[in-house]
Every structure is written in C-alpha cells, then in structure tokens.
Design an enzyme around this catalytic site. Structure first.
Site, mmCIF file in Angstrom:
data_model
loop_
_atom_site.group_PDB
_atom_site.id
_atom_site.type_symbol
_atom_site.label_atom_id
_atom_site.label_comp_id
_atom_site.label_asym_id
_atom_site.label_seq_id
_atom_site.Cartn_x
_atom_site.Cartn_y
_atom_site.Cartn_z
ATOM 1 N N HIS A 296 -3.730 7.570 4.756
ATOM 2 C CA HIS A 296 -4.614 7.162 5.862
ATOM 3 C C HIS A 296 -3.785 7.060 7.133
ATOM 4 O O HIS A 296 -2.813 6.302 7.168
ATOM 5 C CB HIS A 296 -5.239 5.797 5.583
ATOM 6 C CG HIS A 296 -6.069 5.760 4.336
ATOM 7 N ND1 HIS A 296 -7.410 6.053 4.334
ATOM 8 C CD2 HIS A 296 -5.736 5.491 3.047
ATOM 9 C CE1 HIS A 296 -7.879 5.948 3.087
ATOM 10 N NE2 HIS A 296 -6.883 5.619 2.294
ATOM 11 N N LYS B 197 -13.984 14.082 -0.512
ATOM 12 C CA LYS B 197 -13.755 12.780 -1.136
ATOM 13 C C LYS B 197 -15.052 12.082 -1.480
ATOM 14 O O LYS B 197 -15.952 11.962 -0.639
ATOM 15 C CB LYS B 197 -12.955 11.904 -0.166
ATOM 16 C CG LYS B 197 -12.708 10.488 -0.631
ATOM 17 C CD LYS B 197 -11.345 10.310 -1.248
ATOM 18 C CE LYS B 197 -11.162 8.907 -1.797
ATOM 19 N NZ LYS B 197 -10.094 8.181 -1.142
ATOM 20 N N HIS C 75 -2.292 11.348 -0.625
ATOM 21 C CA HIS C 75 -3.354 10.374 -0.273
ATOM 22 C C HIS C 75 -2.829 9.500 0.863
ATOM 23 O O HIS C 75 -2.080 8.558 0.645
ATOM 24 C CB HIS C 75 -3.716 9.512 -1.482
ATOM 25 C CG HIS C 75 -4.876 8.593 -1.227
ATOM 26 N ND1 HIS C 75 -5.980 8.542 -2.033
ATOM 27 C CD2 HIS C 75 -5.114 7.683 -0.243
ATOM 28 C CE1 HIS C 75 -6.836 7.650 -1.564
ATOM 29 N NE2 HIS C 75 -6.325 7.103 -0.471
ATOM 30 N N HIS D 44 -5.380 6.990 -6.512
ATOM 31 C CA HIS D 44 -4.729 5.683 -6.727
ATOM 32 C C HIS D 44 -5.164 5.033 -8.038
ATOM 33 O O HIS D 44 -5.762 3.955 -8.052
ATOM 34 C CB HIS D 44 -4.950 4.731 -5.547
ATOM 35 C CG HIS D 44 -6.324 4.781 -4.908
ATOM 36 N ND1 HIS D 44 -7.487 4.673 -5.632
ATOM 37 C CD2 HIS D 44 -6.705 4.908 -3.629
ATOM 38 C CE1 HIS D 44 -8.514 4.739 -4.815
ATOM 39 N NE2 HIS D 44 -8.063 4.889 -3.581
ATOM 40 N N HIS E 88 -12.600 8.063 -5.269
ATOM 41 C CA HIS E 88 -12.277 6.627 -5.302
ATOM 42 C C HIS E 88 -12.967 6.083 -6.540
ATOM 43 O O HIS E 88 -14.176 5.933 -6.564
ATOM 44 C CB HIS E 88 -12.755 5.911 -4.026
ATOM 45 C CG HIS E 88 -12.354 4.464 -4.027
ATOM 46 N ND1 HIS E 88 -11.358 3.972 -3.215
ATOM 47 C CD2 HIS E 88 -12.774 3.415 -4.774
ATOM 48 C CE1 HIS E 88 -11.189 2.677 -3.465
ATOM 49 N NE2 HIS E 88 -12.042 2.313 -4.397
ATOM 50 N N ASP F 91 -1.456 6.209 -0.457
ATOM 51 C CA ASP F 91 -2.563 5.366 0.017
ATOM 52 C C ASP F 91 -2.080 4.404 1.096
ATOM 53 O O ASP F 91 -2.625 3.303 1.233
ATOM 54 C CB ASP F 91 -3.242 4.618 -1.134
ATOM 55 C CG ASP F 91 -4.588 4.031 -0.731
ATOM 56 O OD1 ASP F 91 -5.156 4.482 0.276
ATOM 57 O OD2 ASP F 91 -5.062 3.114 -1.420
HETATM 58 C C1 NCD Z 1 -8.031 2.124 2.195
HETATM 59 C C2 NCD Z 1 -8.214 2.007 3.714
HETATM 60 O O1 NCD Z 1 -7.896 0.940 4.268
HETATM 61 O O2 NCD Z 1 -8.648 2.970 4.325
HETATM 62 N N1 NCD Z 1 -7.856 0.811 1.655
HETATM 63 C C3 NCD Z 1 -7.294 0.494 0.461
HETATM 64 O O3 NCD Z 1 -7.285 -0.691 0.113
HETATM 65 N N2 NCD Z 1 -6.751 1.395 -0.314
HETATM 66 C C4 NCD Z 1 -9.179 2.850 1.611
HETATM 67 C C5 NCD Z 1 -9.000 3.274 0.177
HETATM 68 O O4 NCD Z 1 -8.272 4.218 -0.127
HETATM 69 O O5 NCD Z 1 -9.608 2.644 -0.706
HETATM 70 ZN ZN ZN Z 2 -6.953 5.364 0.326
#
Ligand code: NCD
Ligand code: ZN
Length: 373
Positions: A40, A128, A38, A203, A165, A276
């Site tokens: 970003h 997702k 996971h 998460h 999510h 995450d």
């Molecule tokens: C994530 C993001 O900033 O893209 N933020 C977070 O607080 N985890 C998105 C997500 O996974 O919820």
């Molecule tokens: Zn995330």
C-alpha cells in the site's frame, strides 16, 4: 554438509544447532533484488513520502487499489501508476528503476470488459477481492460473491490473477477465526468453481490458510507479511495495547505464526513475499478506534531476514523474496543483486507522511540486525 561432518557421520543436527552453525558464518548475504507482492502506497503527498522506501529496496511491487476512491478501472490504475513512477524517479538512485504493477479493485459493478482492458494494458497484474467491510477502504467491495462470477470467469480466461483478502465479515464470527472460516466457506468453493483461475490468498495468517494453499492446485499461492512471520498477538496485547501492531488480518497466536514460518521457509514456490506495508498517520493509529495496518516498508527486508535466520533458513530467503512471486505472476525477476549485511541500525521513531503528518513504523526506535546495502 559441513555441519553434519562436524557432528560426525550419520548424525543429523537439530534445527536449532543448524541455525546456529549457519548464522555463525553468514554476515552478508546476496540476493536478487526482491519484489513486494502486496504493498500500500496511498496517494498524493503520502504516496510521494512512502514510495522511496520501497523503491530503494524492491525491484517491483504489486500496488494495492484501496484508495479513496478505489482504483476500479484500468484508466485509474494507469494514472496512479504514472504518479508512483514519477515519485520513484524523483527519489533517484536505485529507486528510479522501481516497477509498480497495478491491481484493480473489484466491485459488484465491475464489468468483464474491464478485465480485458486491464490485461491488455500490460501494467495490471491482478484484481483484488475485498469482502465489503473487511478492512481499510473496503466498503465498495463485494457483498455477494456470485455477483462477480462473470468477472472471475473472464479473469480465468484471460489469466488475470485474483488477489483475495481472505476474511469473512460476519459479525458473529470471532475476529481471530475470520480467515479460517473464509478459507473453508468461501475460498475452497471458489477455487473448485474456477479451477483455471490464479488466486493469491493475501497476507495469510493461520495454519488453516497455509494448509489450504499447500494442498490446493498450482493455481493457488499466498503472500506472507514480515510482521505476521515475526510476531504473534501478544506483541499487540500483552503488557499494554500497542496499536502499531494492529492490522488485518489480526495477529494470531504462536501456533499459527510457526505454521507461517514453516511455509515461508519451506522452499515451496506457492509462498512468497508481500509486506502489506500499510501506512496510516500516527493519530489514526494512536486513537480510541485505531486504523488497521502496519508500516513496515523501511525495515521489511531486514525483518524477513531476521525470521529466516531464526529458522535457520537464510539460504531460502532469495526464492521467497525475489523469485517465486515473479514466477507466479509471470513477470521477470530482477537481474540486479542486493546485499543484506549484518550491522545494527535503529528504526526511526517516525517518518514524515506529508501534509504535516507522520507515520510510526513497526519496531520504531528499536534495533534491526540486518541492513540492506
Ligand atoms: C490495509 C490498509 O491499511 O490499507 N490494512 C491492513 O491492516 N492490512 C488493508 C489490508 O490489506 O487489509
Ligand atoms: Zn493490504
């Protein structure tokens, strides 16, 4: 075995003592190169700035699709993948062999044929489900889950994993309860309705979430972040408000954190690593209305090691970090090895995020006890 001998026959050492005895003799652990299920990495300059930190440590990662605009098609996912690959190659060294796996962003307009294209591409491993409004860039997500039943049906047929999510967006529900309410009211019925669909509760942050996954059929798994394993909500709220600890799902109380640690260190293949790591520019976090997301990529593996060590479970880190996720997704685990070495280092105060921006990592300016070699 050695520790129980030391304590005398028939005596089981308590967990703390076991942790101490193990920790005492482990200053270096080797593990298969891990995977981040996971992640970003954003887009453009920010993407090029953050990909190297993950690619230097992780062999592969599942990349989240909540871009602007969201990655809703296989074509967009493949184009995004090429950009990430180019950034990893440009970083060189170990990063050059990084494998990004892609995720489709489900909307109420996603067609079942898009699922076919995703599976046939060989590069998309998941789609997702973002409840609309649940988190960063989730506005195009799903409002009424029934609307995506045909797509979920096709995912079940074709074996594409559903990443979830797991929070309700109902403003009546307290933010600390949103995961538990989702698990009971949305996820449980979903899993019952699609018994062949592979589902990852992303998460997971609560005892309720962990219990659900543990008791669910083999089709259901969960990722655990390093920050939810390491911190409870006081880290964010006590002695001053600390926006760099603000993420979604929000940090919960200690009882939940303990349940997460128990799950991560249990040896169950249903629980695996997903950082995450979610970079936002400093100004978007240090703000009257700060964005959700913790940037952990540069310290993620040492942070997990810290948690596993405190639990006396360093010997279970490899399964969690390097094997279980690949097994669930049906892709090979890495065959390379890396070493975690006990040596202090200081997390940078900030790292560049492109376009003149910077991002403040979790634990900025603080010491980590483990380093990746
Ligand atoms: C994530 C993001 O900033 O893209 N933020 C977070 O607080 N985890 C998105 C997500 O996974 O919820
Ligand atoms: Zn995330």
């Amino acid at each position: 075995a050695r520790s129980s001998r030391r304590l005398g026959a028939g005596r089981k050492p308590c967990a703390l003592l076991r942790a101490f005895l193990r920790a005492e003799r482990m200053d270096r652990i080797e593990l298969l190169r891990p995977a981040d299920w996971h992640l970003h990495v954003r887009q453009g300059e920010a993407m090029r700035a953050v990909v190297p930190a993950s690619a230097a440590v992780f062999a592969q990662a599942l990349v989240m699709p909540n871009l602007k605009p969201p990655v809703t098609t296989t074509a967009a996912a493949l184009a995004y993948r090429e950009e990430i690959l180019a950034a990893a190659r440009a970083a060189g060294g170990r990063a050059a062999s990084f494998v990004p796996w892609m995720t489709l962003y489900l909307t109420e307009a996603t067609a079942p044929q898009e699922i076919d294209r995703a599976v046939d591409s060989g590069a998309v491993l998941a789609a997702k489900l973002y409840p609309a409004g649940a988190t960063t860039n989730s506005d195009a997500g799903v409002r009424r889950i029934e609307r995506i039943y045909p797509v979920l049906e096709r995912m079940q047929q074709r074996g594409l994993v559903l990443c979830v999510h797991g929070e309700v967006v109902d403003p009546e529900v307290d933010i600390f309860d949103r995961e538990a309410v989702f698990v009971e009211g949305v996820l449980a019925p979903l899993v019952a309705r699609f018994p062949g669909l592979k589902v990852v509760l992303e998460h997971v942050t609560t005892a309720e979430g962990v219990a659900f996954v543990r008791e669910a059929p083999e089709t259901v798994a969960a990722t655990l972040t390093a920050h939810h394993l390491r911190y409870e909500r006081n880290a964010m709220l006590a002695g001053g408000i600390r926006p760099h600890f603000y993420c979604l799902p929000i940090l919960k109380r200690e009882r939940h954190r303990r349940a997460l640690v128990e799950a991560a260190t249990s040896g169950s293949p249903k629980f695996f690593l997903g950082t995450d790591s979610a970079p936002h520019p400093r100004g978007a976090k240090e703000s009257a209305c700060g964005c959700a997301g913790c940037y952990t990529a540069p310290l993620a593996l040492p942070l997990y090691a810290e948690v596993f060590e405190a639990a006396g479970a360093l010997d279970r880190l490899e399964g969690f970090a390097s094997r279980f996720g690949a097994c669930f997704y049906g892709v090979p685990e890495s065959t390379e090895r890396i070493a975690l070495v006990r040596r202090p280092w200081t997390v940078p105060a900030a790292v560049p995020l492109g376009e003149g921006e910077e991002v403040v990592p979790l634990r900025a300016g603080e010491t980590m006890g483990w380093v990746v070699e």
